[in-house]
Design an enzyme around this catalytic site. Structure first.
Site, mmCIF file in Angstrom:
data_model
loop_
_atom_site.group_PDB
_atom_site.id
_atom_site.type_symbol
_atom_site.label_atom_id
_atom_site.label_comp_id
_atom_site.label_asym_id
_atom_site.label_seq_id
_atom_site.Cartn_x
_atom_site.Cartn_y
_atom_site.Cartn_z
ATOM 1 N N TYR A 63 -22.780 39.286 8.924
ATOM 2 C CA TYR A 63 -23.178 38.244 7.577
ATOM 3 C C TYR A 63 -24.560 38.080 7.879
ATOM 4 O O TYR A 63 -25.180 37.256 8.475
ATOM 5 C CB TYR A 63 -22.476 37.112 7.554
ATOM 6 C CG TYR A 63 -20.882 37.244 7.336
ATOM 7 C CD1 TYR A 63 -20.273 38.388 7.158
ATOM 8 C CD2 TYR A 63 -20.110 36.239 7.865
ATOM 9 C CE1 TYR A 63 -19.063 38.685 6.952
ATOM 10 C CE2 TYR A 63 -18.648 36.419 7.667
ATOM 11 C CZ TYR A 63 -18.176 37.737 7.035
ATOM 12 O OH TYR A 63 -16.828 37.755 6.929
ATOM 13 N N PRO A 99 -9.785 33.261 -0.089
ATOM 14 C CA PRO A 99 -8.608 32.793 -0.861
ATOM 15 C C PRO A 99 -8.857 32.140 -2.333
ATOM 16 O O PRO A 99 -7.904 31.940 -2.887
ATOM 17 C CB PRO A 99 -8.372 31.611 0.268
ATOM 18 C CG PRO A 99 -9.783 31.331 0.660
ATOM 19 C CD PRO A 99 -10.368 32.704 0.770
ATOM 20 N N GLY A 158 -10.144 33.987 -4.431
ATOM 21 C CA GLY A 158 -10.485 35.182 -5.314
ATOM 22 C C GLY A 158 -12.029 35.416 -5.528
ATOM 23 O O GLY A 158 -12.486 35.580 -6.525
ATOM 24 N N GLY A 193 -14.155 33.377 -6.042
ATOM 25 C CA GLY A 193 -14.663 32.189 -6.806
ATOM 26 C C GLY A 193 -13.639 32.307 -8.230
ATOM 27 O O GLY A 193 -13.729 31.414 -9.059
ATOM 28 N N PHE A 194 -13.162 33.372 -8.602
ATOM 29 C CA PHE A 194 -12.679 33.448 -9.620
ATOM 30 C C PHE A 194 -11.586 32.702 -10.053
ATOM 31 O O PHE A 194 -11.427 32.212 -11.146
ATOM 32 C CB PHE A 194 -12.008 34.880 -9.750
ATOM 33 C CG PHE A 194 -11.244 35.130 -11.397
ATOM 34 C CD1 PHE A 194 -12.396 35.433 -12.570
ATOM 35 C CD2 PHE A 194 -10.169 35.392 -11.712
ATOM 36 C CE1 PHE A 194 -11.797 35.699 -13.746
ATOM 37 C CE2 PHE A 194 -9.674 35.543 -12.746
ATOM 38 C CZ PHE A 194 -10.392 35.567 -13.841
HETATM 39 N N1 LIG Z 1 -12.547 39.381 7.377
HETATM 40 C C1 LIG Z 1 -13.332 40.059 6.234
HETATM 41 O O1 LIG Z 1 -13.355 41.226 5.966
HETATM 42 C C2 LIG Z 1 -13.846 38.896 5.316
HETATM 43 C C3 LIG Z 1 -14.563 39.324 4.179
HETATM 44 C C4 LIG Z 1 -15.043 38.623 3.196
HETATM 45 C C5 LIG Z 1 -15.160 37.062 3.626
HETATM 46 N N2 LIG Z 1 -14.774 36.939 4.758
HETATM 47 C C6 LIG Z 1 -14.682 35.253 4.946
HETATM 48 O O2 LIG Z 1 -13.820 34.607 4.135
HETATM 49 C C7 LIG Z 1 -14.610 33.615 3.593
HETATM 50 C C8 LIG Z 1 -14.441 33.197 2.251
HETATM 51 O O3 LIG Z 1 -14.209 34.368 1.506
HETATM 52 P P1 LIG Z 1 -15.270 34.615 0.307
HETATM 53 O O4 LIG Z 1 -16.416 33.697 0.370
HETATM 54 O O5 LIG Z 1 -15.509 35.904 0.196
HETATM 55 O O6 LIG Z 1 -14.210 34.024 -1.168
HETATM 56 P P2 LIG Z 1 -13.519 32.765 -1.511
HETATM 57 O O7 LIG Z 1 -13.741 31.717 -0.228
HETATM 58 O O8 LIG Z 1 -12.439 33.329 -2.383
HETATM 59 O O9 LIG Z 1 -14.884 32.315 -2.733
HETATM 60 C C9 LIG Z 1 -16.000 31.655 -2.315
HETATM 61 C C10 LIG Z 1 -16.630 31.491 -3.552
HETATM 62 O O10 LIG Z 1 -15.818 30.544 -4.426
HETATM 63 C C11 LIG Z 1 -16.633 29.430 -4.900
HETATM 64 N N3 LIG Z 1 -16.189 28.215 -4.783
HETATM 65 C C12 LIG Z 1 -15.387 27.619 -3.592
HETATM 66 N N4 LIG Z 1 -14.921 26.492 -3.846
HETATM 67 C C13 LIG Z 1 -15.339 26.237 -5.224
HETATM 68 C C14 LIG Z 1 -14.690 25.272 -6.089
HETATM 69 N N5 LIG Z 1 -13.991 24.263 -5.522
HETATM 70 N N6 LIG Z 1 -15.008 25.436 -7.425
HETATM 71 C C15 LIG Z 1 -15.703 26.284 -7.861
HETATM 72 N N7 LIG Z 1 -16.286 27.257 -7.177
HETATM 73 C C16 LIG Z 1 -16.049 27.350 -5.957
HETATM 74 C C17 LIG Z 1 -17.950 29.649 -4.011
HETATM 75 O O11 LIG Z 1 -19.065 29.118 -4.899
HETATM 76 P P3 LIG Z 1 -20.331 28.239 -4.123
HETATM 77 O O12 LIG Z 1 -20.645 29.145 -3.148
HETATM 78 O O13 LIG Z 1 -21.174 28.109 -5.278
HETATM 79 O O14 LIG Z 1 -19.709 26.973 -3.289
HETATM 80 C C18 LIG Z 1 -18.348 31.101 -3.755
HETATM 81 O O15 LIG Z 1 -18.818 31.636 -4.716
HETATM 82 C C19 LIG Z 1 -16.000 34.042 3.772
HETATM 83 O O16 LIG Z 1 -16.953 33.010 3.816
HETATM 84 C C20 LIG Z 1 -16.159 34.765 5.207
HETATM 85 O O17 LIG Z 1 -16.376 33.712 6.233
HETATM 86 C C21 LIG Z 1 -14.048 37.548 5.698
#
Ligand SMILES: NC(=O)c1ccc[n+]([C@@H]2O[C@H](COP(=O)([O-])OP(=O)(O)OC[C@H]3O[C@@H](n4cnc5c(N)ncnc54)[C@H](OP(=O)(O)O)[C@@H]3O)[C@@H](O)[C@H]2O)c1
Length: 329
Positions: A56, A204, A206, A208-209
């Site tokens: 990252y 989790p 999506g 952000g979706f």
């Molecule tokens: N193992 C793997 O291959 C892998 C791959 C990808 C990610 N990850 C890990 O998983 C974590 C989470 O996944 P992800 O960040 O891809 O996706 P996610 O947690 O599904 O979504 C993050 C997005 O959601 C938005 N968000 C969060 N809470 C919100 C709320 N209450 N209201 C509105 N928008 C909200 C965030 O916006 P803001 O940023 O504006 O708050 C960000 O754009 C990553 O940080 C990483 O550590 C692991």
């Protein structure tokens, strides 16, 4: 916040914080002071589980997490990952889980994270060029040396997990899992139950979706945003998939919650050994998400959610073809 046990007795808060987006992957990096504030506020609010990776940034996210958590180190569990080949320009050019490389990455990660041990070390993606027994054996040795406490695998197949587990017991797998990405239910749940392995759910919300904050007209064209290449985020797919958000928003109003909280509470209700790691770069998003750990959905709520999602034909693949190809199935 309630605690959950992954495998091998590793106790973490019921929800972790995914730190990736603070530095990488979902648009421009957050300012350093603001990012440190988000991470520390999460600890203050009861989060004890933080997710990062060498890849990252690369590197910058581990540096950030290390700086933010150094004064709080004894209160938290830090998960990080190795497994990519990163060139001198900082470009990810392939996979690399050769034992010597794993050792070099771990030493560098320990330095960036400002700690003497990594609580949970995952292989980020399975490297077909290196037998998983060699990977697991290297992590086993690092555990014996006290540099690592627990072993994890991200997006590894059942076959790979079994082979790895036979060499060094796996504490957690980290897979893409959410209301609109249900694959692990079919592929991994039975194995997790059988071997006593926890599932850390990435994406989790999506990406952000599922929060409802992505509006109908939003476009993903920033090259720093991986969603630019995700078929599920094309304007056409988004338009069709808004039915999911409409449903979650309706339920959120009835429950006095937010769509994000419903999506996270649904995940927590699936199995006691699942721990979501939602990403948040804004304090208000963090504050919105954390109460999901206390939001109990009834059996009829869960049924209603499952039925509503099953009735919607979700458009677009969740990931780009390149990222999907790196998943070991
Ligand atoms: N193992 C793997 O291959 C892998 C791959 C990808 C990610 N990850 C890990 O998983 C974590 C989470 O996944 P992800 O960040 O891809 O996706 P996610 O947690 O599904 O979504 C993050 C997005 O959601 C938005 N968000 C969060 N809470 C919100 C709320 N209450 N209201 C509105 N928008 C909200 C965030 O916006 P803001 O940023 O504006 O708050 C960000 O754009 C990553 O940080 C990483 O550590 C692991």
């Amino acid at each position: 916040m309630d605690k959950r046990i992954l495998g091998n007795g590793l106790e973490v808060s019921a929800m972790g914080l995914g730190c990736m987006g603070l530095s990488f992957g979902l648009g421009p990096a957050t300012g350093r002071e603001e990012a440190i504030q988000v991470i520390r506020r999460a600890v203050w609010r009861g989060v004890t589980f933080f997710d990062t990776a060498e890849g990252y940034g690369p590197y910058t996210n581990e540096e950030l997490v290390g700086a933010a958590l150094q004064p709080l180190r004894d209160q938290v569990v830090i998960g990080t990952k190795f497994g990519f080949d990163i060139n001198d320009q900082g470009e990810t050019v392939g996979l690399n889980s050769r034992p010597a490389h794993i050792r070099a990455v771990v030493h560098a990660s320990l330095r960036r994270l400002r700690t003497d041990h990594i609580d949970l070390l995952y292989q980020h993606r399975v490297d077909p060029a290196v037998p998983i027994e060699d990977v697991a054996g290297t992590v086993r040795d690092l555990i014996a040396e006290g540099k690592v406490r627990h072993f994890g695998l991200s997006e590894a197949s059942v076959r790979t997990i079994r082979r790895a587990h036979a060499v060094q017991p796996v504490t957690a797998i980290q897979d893409h899992y959410s209301l609109w990405m249900r694959e692990p239910e079919q592929t991994k749940f039975a194995l997790c139950e059988e071997l006593g392995i926890g599932l850390v759910a990435w994406g989790p919300l999506g990406q952000g979706f599922l929060t409802g904050k992505i509006t109908r007209g939003m476009r993903f064209d920033d090259p720093a945003d991986l969603r630019r290449d995700f078929p599920r985020f094309t304007p056409q797919a988004l338009a069709a998939n808004f039915k999911l958000v409409d449903f979650l928003s309706g339920m959120a109003v009835r429950k006095g919650a937010s769509p994000a909280r419903i999506a996270l509470a649904w995940l927590l209700a699936q199995k006691p050994w699942i721990v979501p790691i939602p990403g948040a770069t804004r304090l208000e998003h963090l504050d919105d998400n954390l109460p999901a750990a206390e939001l109990a959905l009834s059996a009829s709520d869960l049924r209603e959610i499952d039925q509503a999602f099953a009735a919607i034909d979700i458009q677009g693949a969740p990931l780009s073809a390149g990222l999907d190809a790196a998943i070991d199935r």
